[in-house]
Scaffold this active site. Structure first.
Site, short mmCIF file in Angstrom:
data_model
loop_
_atom_site.label_atom_id
_atom_site.label_comp_id
_atom_site.label_asym_id
_atom_site.label_seq_id
_atom_site.Cartn_x
_atom_site.Cartn_y
_atom_site.Cartn_z
N ALA A 65 0.84 -1.21 0.00
CA ALA A 65 0.00 0.00 0.00
C ALA A 65 0.87 1.25 0.00
CB ALA A 65 -0.92 0.02 1.21
N TYR A 66 0.30 2.31 -0.51
CA TYR A 66 0.87 3.66 -0.38
C TYR A 66 0.26 4.24 0.89
CZ TYR A 66 2.31 8.40 -1.82
OH TYR A 66 2.89 9.65 -1.90
N THR A 126 -8.51 0.09 5.11
CA THR A 126 -8.31 1.04 6.19
C THR A 126 -9.61 1.70 6.67
OG1 THR A 126 -7.24 3.19 6.70
CG2 THR A 126 -7.87 2.81 4.44
N TYR A 166 -5.63 9.54 0.31
CA TYR A 166 -5.32 8.19 0.78
C TYR A 166 -6.60 7.37 0.93
CZ TYR A 166 -4.12 4.48 4.09
OH TYR A 166 -4.00 3.26 4.73
#
Length: 293
Positions: free
Chosen positions: A63-64, A104, A128
């Site tokens: 993931a970023y 998330t 994000y």
């Protein structure tokens, strides 16, 4: 069982590699890759890797995660958090492999007054969060054999995280301020890895309750309370010479490029009911706080 793990050097990925390589999982044939071994944003490379290894399960822990930097680096955040999961899920589906994807709490607005359940309305407030939500939807829409695991406030011995930052700051200065009006659940990376492995094993059964699940630590705390616990443990275990008292501040006193959810609390009832996995006590991960130094 053949398992492909992406993001193998990250907080969760490194725990997955350690656990799946251990003696208790001798029945697992593991291929663990980081971004240098497999660029998940390269569709041709992803297809070739999955076609060659032919895993039963793909666990995407890549993931970023630079939340603030993503606000100015939207293209790369989208490539890693959206297109990467899409390519993995499509390639996995071609060989009828299960896709397990880590997501998330940032897919929610953070405005709710109670812990979020899986079916609550998503409304990300940052790049994000938007890109992670797009990754979720890509997995759900392209591979019917999927688990999406939303988690929050991840920490572990590997990589950068809040625990390591607090311990570093604690050795450098005594005046420490942390926001007290953002609430959530610290979640130990090793417990997330255990949950992902449980999902992988469950996917091999005839009937599997696919879908989105929440998993996080317990109890709920504010960032301020979490920081104070870290410093109290560090002092008790003689990792810090000074007993640090954290000063509470509000979110408005600590502006950031990306908006943080005020409520990151996740309801973990569904995963307990369907998979027999229960919220973990994050405090147990601090029995030896030196591991985070």
């Amino acid at each position: 069982m053949k398992i492909l793990v992406t993001g193998a050097k990250g907080q969760v990925g490194s725990q997955l590699v350690e656990k799946l390589s251990g003696g208790i999982n001798t029945h697992v044939e593991l291929l663990a890759v980081d971004r240098h071994l497999l660029d998940i944003t390269d569709e041709l490379a992803v297809n070739a890797c999955i076609e060659r290894f032919r895993p039963d399960v793909v666990i995407n822990a890549a993931a970023y995660t630079a939340v603030d930097r993503a606000e100015q680096d939207e293209l790369n955040a989208k490539r890693v958090n959206h297109l990467g999961p899409l390519y993995l899920a499509v390639a996995a589906n071609k060989i009828k492999a299960t896709m397990i994807h880590v997501s998330t709490d940032y897919v929610f607005s953070g405005d709710a007054k109670v812990p979020y359940i899986e079916s609550d309305t998503v409304d990300p407030q940052s790049v994000y969060g938007e890109t992670k939500l797009a990754g979720e939807q890509a997995v759900i829409n392209t591979n019917p054999q999927h688990f999406v695991l939303r988690t929050s406030w991840v920490f572990g011995e590997t990589g950068a995280n809040f625990v390591k930052t607090m311990l570093r700051i604690g050795r450098e200065r005594s005046d420490i301020r942390v926001v007290c009006d953002q609430f959530g659940s610290p979640t130990y990376a090793g417990d997330i890895a255990d949950t992902l492995i449980a999902m992988a094993k469950r996917s091999m059964e005839h009937e599997c309750p696919w879908g989105i699940y929440h998993f996080s630590g317990s109890p709920y705390v504010s960032w301020h309370e979490f920081a104070q616990y870290i410093f109290d443990e560090a002092y008790a275990q003689r990792c810090l010479n000074t007993h640090i008292k954290v000063k509470p501040i509000t979110t408005s006193e600590y502006p950031t490029a990306a908006k943080r959810p005020l409520n990151s609390r996740l309801n973990c009832t569904k995963i307990a009911t369907n998979l027999g996995v229960y919220a973990s006590d994050w405090r147990l991960a601090f029995k030896d706080i030196k591991a985070y130094l």
